[in-house]
Design an enzyme around this catalytic site. Structure first.
Site, PDB file in Angstrom:
ATOM      1  CG  HIS A 173       7.079  59.541  34.647  1.00 47.72           C
ATOM      2  ND1 HIS A 173       7.386  59.731  36.062  1.00 47.72           N
ATOM      3  CD2 HIS A 173       6.680  60.928  34.175  1.00 47.72           C
ATOM      4  CE1 HIS A 173       7.068  61.223  36.293  1.00 47.72           C
ATOM      5  NE2 HIS A 173       6.670  61.611  34.970  1.00 47.72           N
ATOM      6  CD  GLU A 396      29.976  72.213  40.338  1.00 53.21           C
ATOM      7  OE1 GLU A 396      30.686  72.232  39.535  1.00 53.21           O
ATOM      8  OE2 GLU A 396      29.430  73.502  40.750  1.00 53.21           O
TER       9      GLU A 396
END
Length: 452
Positions: A173, A396
């Site tokens: 993280h 995408e």
């Protein structure tokens, strides 16, 4: 009424029958490795987030992009990505002179694993339901490396019998928050399509450096100082049995909650947003799930809810939108359980909104300075972690958008997760709670009560 997924748990595959085919390290290009070795400063926000975040991104079969082709494309693109995200090939190190964590940008490499499952994607069932077995689709520890030399970043591509596949990504993280990870995925998709980066990253973590000298100008009820003997974070995984339950809220139900809140909200400074009403709903349900019948004292206890707020646009000067580090602080709201039971819903939404509004430039700088002076961590009764609007499923890739994206879920009863509903109009939300059976029964009761 919110749809419940609790009954799905008995239908989950407990073992995805995953076999590791290859496990290796990938490195930045030779040109990057010849640069002068450097260390990356980590802000006080980054410092307390030294744990792995694991996400799985599922993809349908594509005749032009087999899992083998995808794996090779990803290897090449990740090498290019590490040329601009140098820290991904580095290692966390404790700086003995400062006592702080840094990233040693030593080019030691990121993990890359290929694997295969004996099942098809369809056999996995409803991907929305949090299946602990999804942990098999992610690698965070490479067996070939010692514990103190594990990569900050690891990719696993798992193929399914149908030709579909999963990308399992494990990141420490300290490397990214949710927004910067989404930017990384967009950049990766650009590289895969042999296009320029969509958003060149800003890796300068000193932009969130504490002031000299540090000045704590606000009380920070959302933060608790660790005692010397404590080495763990507040929201630890629990060994007790937990019921997992997903509550689906449609866009229409969220709209009705907004209308309900608007009837009793009084502050003109608080916006009645989808996030605020869903977080208020979760807070009410979680707090009241702990109230025993006829136990008046339980209602007098205080409840604190925590939730992340992006500070990029709240600072002066503002952080670049391309900032790669953790640019989120924990907002909070607190009230007695009695208030959450008796006050109109709009008042609870107002408290949530005021918690976010509290985080101004000066408040954010004060919280960062608090971290310079004390060792501590956000602390409350429940933390809402929202994946709702991050947009991971909108990336995408050359082989298309993901069928579904989700974090790997662990047994943490004090964290409630919000996921996007990618079915229907895409504007709904899934609320995932993991609680002991008795508390889950009460949580569901108050969930339905509030919606009604």
């Amino acid at each position: 009424m919110g749809a419940s997924y609790q009954e799905c748990s008995s239908l989950l595959l407990q073992d995805l029958k995953v076999t590791i085919k290859e496990s290796s390290l990938i490195f930045p290009s030779e040109e990057t490795l010849t640069h002068e070795r450097k260390y990356m400063f980590l802000s006080n926000v980054d410092q307390v987030l030294n744990f792995d975040v694991q996400t799985v991104h599922f993809f349908r079969p594509n005749k032009d992009y087999s899992p083998e082709i995808v794996s090779e494309m990803l290897r090449k693109a990740l090498v290019e990505a590490m040329d601009v995200y140098e820290f991904l090939a580095g290692r966390l190190r404790l700086n003995p002179s400062s006592g702080r964590l840094d990233v040693d940008c030593n080019g030691a490499g990121a993990g890359f694993v290929t694997a295969e499952s004996e099942y098809t994607l369809e056999k996995l069932g409803d991907l929305v339901y949090p299946n602990p077995a999804f942990a098999e689709l992610v690698t965070s520890q490479l067996q070939s490396l010692p514990r103190d030399d594990q990569p900050l970043f690891a990719f696993q591509v798992t193929s399914f019998k149908c030709g579909g596949f999963a990308m399992g990504i494990s990141t420490n993280h300290t490397t990214f928050d949710g927004l910067s990870f989404k930017t990384f995925l967009d950049n990766l998709a650009s590289l895969l399509s042999e296009k320029p980066l969509s958003t060149p990253p800003c890796n300068d973590r000193t932009l969130l450096k504490a002031r000299t000298p540090p000045r704590v100008t606000f009380p920070h009820h959302e933060l608790v100082q660790f005692q010397d003997s404590e080495t763990t974070t507040v929201f630890e995984a629990t060994s007790e049995h937990l019921d997992f339950n997903i509550f689906k809220l449609s866009s229409q139900q969220i709209s009705r909650l907004k209308e309900k809140a608007s009837e009793s909200i009084s502050s003109v400074c608080v916006r009645v947003t989808g996030f605020n009403v869903v977080t208020a709903l979760v807070w009410r349900c979680k707090a009241l799930s702990l109230v025993e019948e006829e136990e008046v004292d339980d209602l007098e206890k205080e409840s604190t809810i925590l939730y992340a707020v992006d500070i990029r646009g709240r600072l002066d000067p503002q952080l670049p939108s391309s900032y790669t580090g953790n640019a989120v602080l924990t907002a909070y709201a607190k009230a007695k359980r009695k208030v959450l039971l008796e006050e109109p819903f709009g008042k609870i939404v107002e408290m949530v909104g005021e918690g976010a509004n509290r985080i101004t430039n000066e408040y954010a700088r004060s919280a960062i300075d608090w971290g310079e002076m004390y060792k501590g961590f956000p602390h409350g009764e429940v933390l809402v972690s929202s994946w709702w609007k991050l947009g991971f499923a909108e990336v995408e890739y050359p082989w298309g958008k993901p069928k579904y994206c989700c974090p790997v879920v662990y047994h943490r009863k004090d964290i409630v997760l919000l996921f996007p509903d990618i079915d229907g109009d895409g504007k709904g939300v899934y609320v995932l709670a993991a609680l002991p059976s008795k508390e889950m029964t009460m949580f569901q009761k108050w969930f339905e009560d509030t919606l009604c």
